[in-house]
Structure formats: C-alpha cells, structure tokens
Design a protein around this motif. Structure first.
Motif, PDB file in Angstrom:
ATOM      1  N   ILE A 253     -31.787 -24.917  25.608  1.00  0.00           N
ATOM      2  CA  ILE A 253     -30.325 -24.984  25.607  1.00  0.00           C
ATOM      3  C   ILE A 253     -29.756 -25.597  26.878  1.00  0.00           C
ATOM      4  CG2 ILE A 253     -29.805 -22.694  26.547  1.00  0.00           C
ATOM      5  CD1 ILE A 253     -27.882 -22.464  24.019  1.00  0.00           C
ATOM      6  N   ASP A 254     -30.468 -25.464  27.989  1.00  0.00           N
ATOM      7  CA  ASP A 254     -30.003 -26.077  29.240  1.00  0.00           C
ATOM      8  C   ASP A 254     -30.499 -27.511  29.406  1.00  0.00           C
ATOM      9  OD1 ASP A 254     -28.417 -23.991  30.338  1.00  0.00           O
ATOM     10  OD2 ASP A 254     -30.229 -22.910  30.950  1.00  0.00           O
ATOM     11  N   ASP A 255     -31.319 -27.983  28.479  1.00  0.00           N
ATOM     12  CA  ASP A 255     -31.837 -29.358  28.522  1.00  0.00           C
ATOM     13  C   ASP A 255     -30.958 -30.235  27.646  1.00  0.00           C
ATOM     14  OD1 ASP A 255     -34.288 -28.774  30.090  1.00  0.00           O
ATOM     15  OD2 ASP A 255     -34.793 -27.580  28.327  1.00  0.00           O
ATOM     16  N   LYS A 256     -29.929 -30.813  28.246  1.00  0.00           N
ATOM     17  CA  LYS A 256     -28.895 -31.507  27.473  1.00  0.00           C
ATOM     18  C   LYS A 256     -29.420 -32.709  26.697  1.00  0.00           C
ATOM     19  CE  LYS A 256     -25.835 -28.656  29.093  1.00  0.00           C
ATOM     20  NZ  LYS A 256     -25.381 -27.532  28.260  1.00  0.00           N
ATOM     21  N   GLU A 257     -30.570 -33.244  27.126  1.00  0.00           N
ATOM     22  CA  GLU A 257     -31.113 -34.407  26.421  1.00  0.00           C
ATOM     23  C   GLU A 257     -31.772 -34.032  25.095  1.00  0.00           C
ATOM     24  OE1 GLU A 257     -34.399 -33.287  29.463  1.00  0.00           O
ATOM     25  OE2 GLU A 257     -32.254 -32.988  29.127  1.00  0.00           O
ATOM     26  N   VAL A 258     -32.012 -32.740  24.872  1.00  0.00           N
ATOM     27  CA  VAL A 258     -32.620 -32.271  23.624  1.00  0.00           C
ATOM     28  C   VAL A 258     -31.524 -31.935  22.618  1.00  0.00           C
ATOM     29  CG1 VAL A 258     -34.117 -30.544  22.544  1.00  0.00           C
ATOM     30  CG2 VAL A 258     -34.603 -31.334  24.884  1.00  0.00           C
ATOM     31  N   GLU A 259     -31.522 -32.629  21.486  1.00  0.00           N
ATOM     32  CA  GLU A 259     -30.546 -32.331  20.436  1.00  0.00           C
ATOM     33  C   GLU A 259     -30.972 -31.071  19.692  1.00  0.00           C
ATOM     34  OE1 GLU A 259     -30.130 -35.640  17.831  1.00  0.00           O
ATOM     35  OE2 GLU A 259     -29.348 -36.986  19.377  1.00  0.00           O
ATOM     36  N   LEU A 260     -30.019 -30.186  19.420  1.00  0.00           N
ATOM     37  CA  LEU A 260     -30.281 -28.945  18.695  1.00  0.00           C
ATOM     38  C   LEU A 260     -29.603 -29.021  17.332  1.00  0.00           C
ATOM     39  CD1 LEU A 260     -29.578 -26.406  21.602  1.00  0.00           C
ATOM     40  CD2 LEU A 260     -31.762 -27.478  20.990  1.00  0.00           C
ATOM     41  N   HIS A 261     -30.402 -28.938  16.268  1.00  0.00           N
ATOM     42  CA  HIS A 261     -29.888 -29.079  14.908  1.00  0.00           C
ATOM     43  C   HIS A 261     -30.049 -27.766  14.142  1.00  0.00           C
ATOM     44  CE1 HIS A 261     -29.737 -33.618  14.866  1.00  0.00           C
ATOM     45  NE2 HIS A 261     -30.533 -33.410  15.914  1.00  0.00           N
ATOM     46  N   GLY A 262     -28.940 -27.164  13.732  1.00  0.00           N
ATOM     47  CA  GLY A 262     -28.961 -25.981  12.887  1.00  0.00           C
ATOM     48  C   GLY A 262     -28.699 -26.374  11.447  1.00  0.00           C
ATOM     49  N   VAL A 263     -29.597 -26.001  10.550  1.00  0.00           N
ATOM     50  CA  VAL A 263     -29.546 -26.482   9.162  1.00  0.00           C
ATOM     51  C   VAL A 263     -29.038 -25.383   8.235  1.00  0.00           C
ATOM     52  CG1 VAL A 263     -30.860 -27.541   7.286  1.00  0.00           C
ATOM     53  CG2 VAL A 263     -31.496 -27.990   9.678  1.00  0.00           C
ATOM     54  N   GLU A 264     -27.942 -25.687   7.552  1.00  0.00           N
ATOM     55  CA  GLU A 264     -27.337 -24.720   6.635  1.00  0.00           C
ATOM     56  C   GLU A 264     -27.723 -25.009   5.192  1.00  0.00           C
ATOM     57  OE1 GLU A 264     -23.419 -22.957   8.446  1.00  0.00           O
ATOM     58  OE2 GLU A 264     -23.022 -24.971   7.685  1.00  0.00           O
ATOM     59  N   PRO A 265     -27.713 -23.971   4.339  1.00  0.00           N
ATOM     60  CA  PRO A 265     -28.068 -24.148   2.925  1.00  0.00           C
ATOM     61  C   PRO A 265     -26.899 -24.695   2.101  1.00  0.00           C
ATOM     62  CG  PRO A 265     -27.676 -21.826   3.384  1.00  0.00           C
ATOM     63  CD  PRO A 265     -27.519 -22.550   4.684  1.00  0.00           C
ATOM     64  N   MET A 266     -27.094 -25.902   1.563  1.00  0.00           N
ATOM     65  CA  MET A 266     -26.067 -26.529   0.726  1.00  0.00           C
ATOM     66  C   MET A 266     -26.158 -26.066  -0.719  1.00  0.00           C
ATOM     67  SD  MET A 266     -23.528 -28.405   1.236  1.00  0.00           S
ATOM     68  CE  MET A 266     -22.294 -28.758  -0.006  1.00  0.00           C
ATOM     69  N   GLY A 267     -27.230 -25.340  -1.051  1.00  0.00           N
ATOM     70  CA  GLY A 267     -27.346 -24.731  -2.373  1.00  0.00           C
ATOM     71  C   GLY A 267     -27.278 -25.726  -3.508  1.00  0.00           C
TER      72      GLY A 267
END
Length: 405
Positions: A253-267
């Motif tokens: 989280i403190d490594d700004k160059e790493v993108e964080l992707h949270g994937v939600e269920p579109m069902g």
C-alpha cells in the motif's frame, strides 16, 4: 519520521476518512470497547506475537508460497501472472489468518464461545478450526441458500464441532447470516465474542482483521522479489467484504508504483439484484454498524445482491476499500459469473489448481488485465481459497470443458 499507512490508518475512532466508525446499539458499546482495548494490549505483546507466529508456522503452514502461472500466462499472451497461494493455508483459504488470532483474543478476554457469520463457509470452517484448537465453543450462522450450495463446508464445520444455525429470512444468504449472528450475539456478549469474518463491521474489526491478514501481503512482497527481483506492477484480489484483498494490499500500500485492483462480482448483469458490485454501483450508507459504500433499494435499505461466489455476495464493502477507492489508491474491476467459471476451469486445467469461485473472480479479471499489458509486466493474484467446496455446484451447472484451450 512519518508513520506508515498501516500505522496511521484508521484514526482512533476507526475512521478511514469518512468511512468506518462504530454505529451500534448501547448494549454493544462496552463489549466492543473491551475488544478494542484487548487488541491494543495484545497486538504489540511479545507473548501474543510469539504464540501467533508459532501457530502460523507449525499449524497453519505459513508462509504460503507464490507460484508462477506459466501456462495461464502463455494463454493470455501478456503480463506474467503469479499466484499467492492462500489455498494452501490450513482449511484451504486465507480466513484462518485472522480466526486463530481472534480466538486468542477471545481467550484473553475470558470468553468461552465464539460466534460468527459465514457466506461460502470458509470463515465458518476456519473459526470452527480455531475454536477446536483452543477449546472454545463455536456457533456459526449461515444463509439457507449457502448451506445448500456449500454443503461440503457445512459438513466440515459440524465435524469440527460447530453449531451451524441457518438464516431463514430475506434472501437467506450472507447479509441475513450477519443479521442472525448479531441477534444471537447480543444476549451472549458476556461469555461470547463475535468474530467478524471480514474487514467489515464496527471498529475495531476492519482494522483488526486487516492487521491479522496483512501477513499475506508482507510474505508476498518478500517472495515476489525472489522471483522477479522487483515489485509486481499490479496486485489483484476479489472483494466482497474484502479481507483477502486488504491482506495482500497491506504489503504494497505504501508502494505507489504498484497498482492495487479490487475485483467485484458482476454476477448476471447490471440490474439491481443481479450483482454485488458495491463500489461500482453503490452509495454511502450505514449497515451492520459501519459507514461505507452500499447497494440500496428504492427505500434506501440494503438491496438484494447476487454472485455465484457465496463469499462475496454482500451489499456493502469494507470501509477501508471505500476509502482507498475515494483517494484513487485502488482500481475497482469487475468479473461476471461466466468469466469466473471460465477462469475456474482454465486455472484447473492449465495449472492443476482448482480455485474457489470467489478467487476465480480475481483470476478472471487478471486474465483480462494481462492481455492489456506487455510481457515485461507482472501481475500478482491473491488466490484466496481452494475450490473443493464449489466443485459439485460448478459441475452440476456448468459442464466441464475440453481442456484444449
């Protein structure tokens, strides 16, 4: 020296920006204050840290490895795909990371019983396991729909000694299980602790569960360097309540160059009641004792939700996920049922790894993402659970494909 993100967030009242907090009836204020105080005392205690390290190494099987998904990478034709193998954690998912710690906390408070909700059953199995290990009584609330769908996990919980109580109202899934568990907990708060199963609920649970799950991200960061001598370009995890995602995000989280992707269920589609994509379609609201983003019906009440993954069909989301999206630190992705099942079978037949349907959402999204990135890029997926619990449901509803992709 400035504090790290994890040290400074949330604030002392459990707020991540405007999200989080504690909105609970007066009867629960003292029990939750006791839990908060106990956590503050324990989290830096050498004895607690030593006990947790011992349990994780000699009982859970940590650290879990990182695997390079060579065949899946070749199929997608883009970025290299790696998997953080939480499916190899004891009980088959990431949930034991916080359950063992929560039961130690319960013992510290002098409690004799743990109560919780479960959706896909992974949290229920993990808590039943922890309760058996430490000698506490265990009560698990689970929606009737999920009891039928996730039968193997129901059997496991009962074998482990848990009392499984069906939630029979409403849609009979995860939200109703939470309602049922809270109702049961209130009159038992003197002897029991409610062990919330994700980074949701009143303070201190969003913070506490994140901290207990952060072992995933801290391990992964060190392990990824061994593979690539670098950080991943993207980290991907499914999000319902969001504990597995916050666990792996915590390491980067403190490594700004790493993108964080949270994937939600579109069902099954965009219509309300056909998905559980809270961050994508929701609005601010209070539910189950915390302020976050939630899906609402025409009356402003929690909307009906759906996902093929029983552990991610929740009409709200962890407040930290709402906060991180609001400040632009995370990207929210989508994966529908068909894409998740496709990923379920592809990972099984190409890599010999059968993922949980929840985790398959992260895999399905990462497969799409990989195709948009160059071969010099890397993606790390949190494979949050194994799919033993899902195999009967999947093969009964989606024919096994020919392995020739």
């Amino acid at each position: 020296m400035s504090k790290s993100y994890l040290e400074s967030t949330p604030d002392e009242n459990g707020f991540f920006g405007k999200f989080g907090g504690s909105f609970i009836p007066p009867v629960l204020e003292q029990p939750f204050a006791d839990i908060t105080q106990a956590y503050k005392e324990l989290k830096d205690s050498p004895e607690f840290i030593k006990e947790l390290k011992y349990v994780r190494k000699h009982y859970q099987g940590r650290p879990t490895p990182i695997s390079f998904a060579k065949n899946l990478t070749e199929l997608c034709g883009g970025a290299k795909i790696y998997l953080k193998r939480e499916d190899l954690n004891h009980t088959g998912a990431h949930k034991l990371n916080h359950c063992m710690a929560e039961v130690i906390l319960a013992k510290h408070l002098g409690k004799t019983k743990v109560i919780a909700e479960t959706g896909a059953g992974q949290h229920g199995v993990a808590l039943a396991t922890a309760a058996a290990y430490f000698g506490l009584e265990c009560e698990i609330h689970m929606g009737e729909v999920d009891i039928a769908k996730e039968h193997p996990n129901v059997v496991r919980m009962k074998i482990l000694g848990a009392n499984v109580i069906p939630a029979t109202h409403g849609l009979k899934t995860l939200k109703e299980a939470v309602d049922s568990a809270f109702d049961s907990y209130v009159p038992q708060a003197d002897k029991a602790i409610y062990c919330i199963g994700s980074v949701v609920g009143p303070h201190p649970f969003p913070m506490m569960v994140r901290d207990f799950q952060s072992v995933v991200g801290h391990e992964a960061k060190e392990q990824f360097f061994e593979h690539e001598n670098n950080l991943p370009d993207a980290v991907v995890a499914c999000v319902g309540g969001g504990s597995n995602a916050m666990g792996i995000f915590a390491g980067f989280i403190d490594d700004k160059e790493v993108e964080l992707h949270g994937v939600e269920p579109m069902g099954r589609g965009e219509k309300l009641g056909e998905h559980a994509a809270t961050l994508t379609y929701g609005e601010e609201g209070v539910m189950h004792g915390f302020n976050s983003i939630m899906l609402k019906d025409e009356n402003g009440e929690p909307a009906p939700v759906y996902s093929i993954g029983s552990g991610i069909d929740y009409p709200s989301v962890g407040p930290e996920h709402a906060y991180l999206q609001s400040i632009g630190r995370t990207t929210v992705g989508l994966c529908n049922d068909e894409e998740a099942v496709d990923a379920f079978y592809k990972l099984s037949q190409l890599e010999g790894i059968i993922p949980a349907l929840e985790s398959a959402h992260a895999v399905g999204y990462a497969m799409k993402l990989a195709k948009t990135l160059g071969k010099d890029k890397t993606i790390l997926i949190n494979l949050s659970g194994r799919g033993d619990k899902d195999i009967d449901f999947v093969v009964d509803n989606y024919p096994i494909p020919n392995a020739k992709f």
